[in-house]
Write a protein that holds these residues in place. Structure first.
Motif, PDB file in Angstrom:
ATOM      1  N   ALA A 188       0.968  -1.317   0.004  1.00 44.47           N
ATOM      2  CA  ALA A 188      -0.075   0.023  -0.005  1.00 44.47           C
ATOM      3  C   ALA A 188       0.811   1.392  -0.049  1.00 44.47           C
ATOM      4  CB  ALA A 188      -0.835   0.028   1.184  1.00 44.47           C
ATOM      5  N   ILE A 189       1.924   1.284   0.804  1.00 42.48           N
ATOM      6  CA  ILE A 189       2.886   2.253   0.917  1.00 42.48           C
ATOM      7  C   ILE A 189       3.422   2.739  -0.601  1.00 42.48           C
ATOM      8  CG2 ILE A 189       4.991   3.269   1.833  1.00 42.48           C
ATOM      9  CD1 ILE A 189       4.446   1.772   4.381  1.00 42.48           C
ATOM     10  N   HIS A 190       3.907   1.561  -1.260  1.00 40.92           N
ATOM     11  CA  HIS A 190       4.592   1.859  -2.376  1.00 40.92           C
ATOM     12  C   HIS A 190       3.550   2.308  -3.408  1.00 40.92           C
ATOM     13  CE1 HIS A 190       8.848   1.306  -1.320  1.00 40.92           C
ATOM     14  NE2 HIS A 190       8.533   0.477  -0.914  1.00 40.92           N
ATOM     15  N   ALA A 191       2.528   1.612  -3.553  1.00 39.82           N
ATOM     16  CA  ALA A 191       1.475   1.984  -4.432  1.00 39.82           C
ATOM     17  C   ALA A 191       1.075   3.418  -4.345  1.00 39.82           C
ATOM     18  CB  ALA A 191       0.048   1.041  -4.375  1.00 39.82           C
ATOM     19  N   VAL A 192       0.938   3.986  -3.123  1.00 43.75           N
ATOM     20  CA  VAL A 192       0.205   5.280  -3.143  1.00 43.75           C
ATOM     21  C   VAL A 192       1.609   5.938  -3.657  1.00 43.75           C
ATOM     22  CG1 VAL A 192      -0.010   7.259  -1.291  1.00 43.75           C
ATOM     23  CG2 VAL A 192      -1.234   5.022  -1.365  1.00 43.75           C
ATOM     24  N   ARG A 193       2.900   5.829  -3.229  1.00 40.25           N
ATOM     25  CA  ARG A 193       4.058   6.506  -3.797  1.00 40.25           C
ATOM     26  C   ARG A 193       4.203   6.791  -5.217  1.00 40.25           C
ATOM     27  NH1 ARG A 193       8.047   7.678   0.867  1.00 40.25           N
ATOM     28  NH2 ARG A 193       9.432   7.703  -0.660  1.00 40.25           N
ATOM     29  N   ALA A 194       3.974   5.496  -5.756  1.00 41.00           N
ATOM     30  CA  ALA A 194       4.326   5.351  -7.089  1.00 41.00           C
ATOM     31  C   ALA A 194       3.215   5.791  -7.929  1.00 41.00           C
ATOM     32  CB  ALA A 194       4.679   3.823  -7.585  1.00 41.00           C
ATOM     33  N   SER A 195       2.087   5.978  -7.512  1.00 43.58           N
ATOM     34  CA  SER A 195       0.882   6.442  -8.396  1.00 43.58           C
ATOM     35  C   SER A 195       0.893   7.872  -8.617  1.00 43.58           C
ATOM     36  CB  SER A 195      -0.383   6.106  -7.567  1.00 43.58           C
ATOM     37  OG  SER A 195      -0.536   6.685  -6.534  1.00 43.58           O
ATOM     38  N   THR A 196       0.356   8.283  -9.600  1.00 44.35           N
ATOM     39  CA  THR A 196       0.123   9.503  -9.984  1.00 44.35           C
ATOM     40  C   THR A 196      -1.302  10.188  -9.873  1.00 44.35           C
ATOM     41  OG1 THR A 196       0.174   9.262 -12.328  1.00 44.35           O
ATOM     42  CG2 THR A 196       2.211   9.963 -11.094  1.00 44.35           C
ATOM     43  N   GLY A 197      -2.347   9.144 -10.112  1.00 43.27           N
ATOM     44  CA  GLY A 197      -3.728   9.616 -10.406  1.00 43.27           C
ATOM     45  C   GLY A 197      -4.591   9.133  -9.151  1.00 43.27           C
ATOM     46  N   PRO A 198      -5.585   8.919  -9.211  1.00 46.86           N
ATOM     47  CA  PRO A 198      -6.663   8.818  -8.109  1.00 46.86           C
ATOM     48  C   PRO A 198      -6.572   7.137  -7.789  1.00 46.86           C
ATOM     49  CG  PRO A 198      -7.835   9.203  -9.948  1.00 46.86           C
ATOM     50  CD  PRO A 198      -6.616   9.719 -10.436  1.00 46.86           C
ATOM     51  N   LEU A 199      -6.658   6.851  -6.590  1.00 48.98           N
ATOM     52  CA  LEU A 199      -6.301   5.392  -6.019  1.00 48.98           C
ATOM     53  C   LEU A 199      -7.274   5.078  -4.800  1.00 48.98           C
ATOM     54  CD1 LEU A 199      -4.526   2.853  -6.680  1.00 48.98           C
ATOM     55  CD2 LEU A 199      -2.846   3.970  -5.055  1.00 48.98           C
ATOM     56  N   ASP A 200      -8.096   3.860  -5.339  1.00 42.96           N
ATOM     57  CA  ASP A 200      -8.975   3.512  -4.015  1.00 42.96           C
ATOM     58  C   ASP A 200      -8.412   2.098  -3.751  1.00 42.96           C
ATOM     59  OD1 ASP A 200     -10.967   2.984  -2.491  1.00 42.96           O
ATOM     60  OD2 ASP A 200     -12.703   3.277  -4.020  1.00 42.96           O
ATOM     61  N   VAL A 248       4.553   4.724   9.010  1.00 46.39           N
ATOM     62  CA  VAL A 248       4.938   5.040   7.688  1.00 46.39           C
ATOM     63  C   VAL A 248       3.602   5.246   6.719  1.00 46.39           C
ATOM     64  CG1 VAL A 248       6.434   4.692   5.477  1.00 46.39           C
ATOM     65  CG2 VAL A 248       7.299   4.536   7.671  1.00 46.39           C
ATOM     66  N   LEU A 249       2.865   4.089   6.720  1.00 44.09           N
ATOM     67  CA  LEU A 249       1.591   3.910   6.092  1.00 44.09           C
ATOM     68  C   LEU A 249       0.475   5.290   6.391  1.00 44.09           C
ATOM     69  CD1 LEU A 249      -0.375   2.526   4.400  1.00 44.09           C
ATOM     70  CD2 LEU A 249      -1.253   1.410   6.255  1.00 44.09           C
ATOM     71  N   THR A 250       0.381   5.492   7.633  1.00 42.26           N
ATOM     72  CA  THR A 250      -0.505   6.648   7.871  1.00 42.26           C
ATOM     73  C   THR A 250       0.035   7.985   7.171  1.00 42.26           C
ATOM     74  OG1 THR A 250      -1.005   5.609  10.163  1.00 42.26           O
ATOM     75  CG2 THR A 250      -1.314   8.045   9.807  1.00 42.26           C
ATOM     76  N   GLU A 251       1.198   8.355   7.525  1.00 47.78           N
ATOM     77  CA  GLU A 251       1.935   9.358   7.075  1.00 47.78           C
ATOM     78  C   GLU A 251       1.939   9.515   5.401  1.00 47.78           C
ATOM     79  OE1 GLU A 251       6.030   9.192   8.209  1.00 47.78           O
ATOM     80  OE2 GLU A 251       5.375   9.446  10.409  1.00 47.78           O
ATOM     81  N   THR A 252       2.079   8.265   4.861  1.00 49.78           N
ATOM     82  CA  THR A 252       2.082   8.315   3.190  1.00 49.78           C
ATOM     83  C   THR A 252       0.476   8.471   2.592  1.00 49.78           C
ATOM     84  OG1 THR A 252       3.763   6.651   3.274  1.00 49.78           O
ATOM     85  CG2 THR A 252       2.407   6.978   1.203  1.00 49.78           C
ATOM     86  N   LEU A 253      -0.380   8.120   3.705  1.00 46.44           N
ATOM     87  CA  LEU A 253      -1.926   8.418   3.153  1.00 46.44           C
ATOM     88  C   LEU A 253      -2.016   9.663   3.347  1.00 46.44           C
ATOM     89  CD1 LEU A 253      -3.392   5.051   4.644  1.00 46.44           C
ATOM     90  CD2 LEU A 253      -3.165   5.787   2.156  1.00 46.44           C
ATOM     91  N   ALA A 254      -1.754  10.405   4.506  1.00 43.29           N
ATOM     92  CA  ALA A 254      -2.087  11.634   4.682  1.00 43.29           C
ATOM     93  C   ALA A 254      -1.453  12.846   3.574  1.00 43.29           C
ATOM     94  CB  ALA A 254      -1.535  12.031   6.059  1.00 43.29           C
ATOM     95  N   ALA A 255      -0.417  12.154   3.209  1.00 40.69           N
ATOM     96  CA  ALA A 255       0.490  13.198   2.206  1.00 40.69           C
ATOM     97  C   ALA A 255      -0.267  13.120   0.647  1.00 40.69           C
ATOM     98  CB  ALA A 255       1.839  12.825   2.030  1.00 40.69           C
ATOM     99  N   ALA A 256      -1.162  11.826   0.496  1.00 43.08           N
ATOM    100  CA  ALA A 256      -1.736  11.727  -0.647  1.00 43.08           C
ATOM    101  C   ALA A 256      -3.410  11.615  -0.492  1.00 43.08           C
ATOM    102  CB  ALA A 256      -1.218  10.467  -1.255  1.00 43.08           C
ATOM    103  N   SER A 257      -3.740  12.501   0.556  1.00 43.36           N
ATOM    104  CA  SER A 257      -5.391  12.323   1.046  1.00 43.36           C
ATOM    105  C   SER A 257      -6.190  13.064  -0.188  1.00 43.36           C
ATOM    106  CB  SER A 257      -5.712  13.111   2.285  1.00 43.36           C
ATOM    107  OG  SER A 257      -5.136  14.547   2.210  1.00 43.36           O
ATOM    108  N   ASP A 258      -5.672  13.844  -0.884  1.00 46.66           N
ATOM    109  CA  ASP A 258      -6.477  14.527  -2.014  1.00 46.66           C
ATOM    110  C   ASP A 258      -6.755  13.480  -3.131  1.00 46.66           C
ATOM    111  OD1 ASP A 258      -3.729  14.366  -2.593  1.00 46.66           O
ATOM    112  OD2 ASP A 258      -4.076  16.270  -4.043  1.00 46.66           O
ATOM    113  N   ARG A 259      -6.179  12.344  -3.276  1.00 46.65           N
ATOM    114  CA  ARG A 259      -6.287  11.525  -4.470  1.00 46.65           C
ATOM    115  C   ARG A 259      -6.332  10.083  -4.218  1.00 46.65           C
ATOM    116  NH1 ARG A 259      -1.810   8.988  -5.925  1.00 46.65           N
ATOM    117  NH2 ARG A 259       0.188   9.644  -5.014  1.00 46.65           N
ATOM    118  N   VAL A 260      -6.121   9.734  -2.401  1.00 48.32           N
ATOM    119  CA  VAL A 260      -6.104   8.265  -2.272  1.00 48.32           C
ATOM    120  C   VAL A 260      -7.005   8.041  -1.070  1.00 48.32           C
ATOM    121  CG1 VAL A 260      -4.608   6.581  -1.410  1.00 48.32           C
ATOM    122  CG2 VAL A 260      -3.499   8.049  -3.290  1.00 48.32           C
TER     123      VAL A 260
END
Length: 462
Positions: A23-35, A112-124
């Protein structure tokens, strides 16, 4: 998020270390919306069996500076442990680094998962369902998942990240043994060892990493009685030495057989600088193993698993210095006896103790009584015991690897069907893929593989 954007739907089955890191790497590597939806029965993501333990004596078996999950962020795990006040701690540290309790590393992965999600909360968006998958089926260009709790989910990608099944009982149990309170079938359960008295005689079935944790926990809790640990080969996990992974241990002529591989390792160890020892040879072989393993014929892979795997594991999966010291002290004091033997049956004796039928290698079976028995045989190697895996195998969606250790996947972790073809949208990561790669059990190996291949999952490159 643009109104015309359609989020990529990723379902992760299993939310332990492997699922959380994916999940961490999927969020970091993605550029578009992710559910993302993670199916994990435990209340916290990132812990799984290994990092759910709350016993501070259960330590991570590599130093913290080797536990980073993102390339280029060297020292991130150690820095977080310092920021949380977990380090410095003299009890955790020795000359090779800091070996923190596994619970603390689990907390780091969750953070790390929580921080990663927070940084991408506008699209993930990530949802955690406290259940697991009963069925995974490909339908109409997508994947349909039926959960154990009855939900039906649709996904564009499914990643199987669960661990192995709970091991089957290693021997026959007589009437009343399971209910006696003297058998510890799950040493990872909360307070699993609480019923073992300080003077109790204990039989531990298994001599690997779980046994090391059990013996250490008993000693830390004031246990003084005799402990007998048995396994077919009587092999104990080795202690750590010098850390290096940059030796060229394969050269220009990769081994073509199991015997060639054994000779290669022995030759490299014999020729290495004595100041380095054997540890860097084993660790450097890990880095070369995926390529080397793929070139071995299936029959030779099976020969490696049958003949060499137990010896590889005790050298590859070493224990923290604190655990090694505890085992050495227990053996020197006569409190821990390690034997080569098999336990063929457990019965409840007339005195209320457990009578074990113990057969030494090549010897006669004897009957010996113990106050308690702890099963430490490790995870189930037969992944088909997992109901979901069994269903995937039955309908041809998946297949077993050549050595039967897990699911067959290609180098990018696509699950291979019964005809050996990659299934679009279906992936597997972590220990269940070790038979396809030669090794995929240690946290650093899993994280590095996910980081290298997650772009293929997101882009669906077949």
């Amino acid at each position: 998020m643009p109104p015309t954007s359609s989020p990529l739907r990723l379902a992760i089955v299993g939310g332990g270390f492997t699922g959380a890191v994916l999940a961490i790497h999927a969020v970091r590597a993605s550029t578009g919306p992710l559910d993302i939806v993670v199916l994990e029965p435990r209340p916290e993501l990132g812990r799984g069996v290994a990092y759910s333990t709350r016993d501070p004596n259960h330590r991570i078996n590599v130093p913290s500076d080797r536990l980073d999950i993102v390339t280029g962020e060297t020292g991130a795990a150690t820095a977080w442990l310092h920021a949380q006040g977990i380090l410095p701690d003299a009890a955790c540290e020795d000359g090779t680094g800091a070996y923190v309790p596994r619970a603390d590393y689990g907390a780091y992965i969750g953070a790390v998962l929580t921080e990663t999600l927070a940084a991408a909360s506008d699209r993930v968006r990530l949802s955690h369902l406290r259940t697991t998958a009963a069925e995974v089926r490909g339908e109409a260009g997508a994947w349909q998942i039926l959960t154990q709790s009855g939900e039906r989910l649709a996904a564009d990608r499914v990643a199987l990240c669960f661990g192995h099944a709970v091991p089957a009982l290693p021997c026959r149990l007589g009437p009343g043994v399971a209910e006696s309170g003297r058998l510890v079938a799950d040493p990872w359960a909360a307070d699993a060892l609480a019923g073992i008295g300080p003077e109790a005689s204990v039989l531990v079935v298994g001599t690997g990493l779980t046994m090391a944790d059990v013996v250490t926990s008993l000693g830390a809790g004031g246990h003084r009685g005799p402990i007998t640990a048995v396994s077919r080969r009587g092999l104990l996990p080795k202690a750590h030495g010098l850390f290096r992974m940059d030796l060229d241990v394969v050269g220009t002529h990769p081994p073509a057989t199991a015997l060639d591989l054994l000779r290669l390792v022995r030759r490299q160890i014999a020729s290495v600088d004595p100041a380095l020892g054997w540890h860097p040879v084993v660790d450097s072989l890990r880095a070369a193993l995926p390529g080397l393993w793929s070139s071995l014929p299936a029959a030779e892979k099976r020969r490696v698993v049958r003949r060499l795997l137990p010896f590889w594991e005790v050298h590859r999966f070493r224990i923290a210095p604190q655990i090694a010291a505890a085992l050495t002290e227990a053996r020197a004091a006569g409190r821990l006896l390690v034997e080569r033997a098999a336990v063929t049956g457990l019965e409840l004796g007339a005195d209320g103790r457990i009578a074990a039928q113990v057969r030494p290698g090549g010897g006669e079976t004897t009957r010996r009584s113990f106050d308690a028995v702890v099963l430490c045989t490790g995870p189930e190697r037969d992944v088909s015991r997992n109901p979901l895996v069994a269903a995937l195998l039955a309908d041809g969606t998946a297949s077993l690897d050549a050595v039967g250790l897990g699911l067959a996947v290609d180098r990018r972790s696509h699950v291979l069907d019964r005809d050996g073809r990659p299934r679009p949208g279906l992936y597997a990561y972590g220990p269940m893929t070790r038979g396809s790669f030669g090794e995929m059990t240690g946290a650093p190996d899993i994280a590095q593989h996910i980081e290298r291949t997650v772009g293929d999952l997101l882009a669906e490159l077949i």
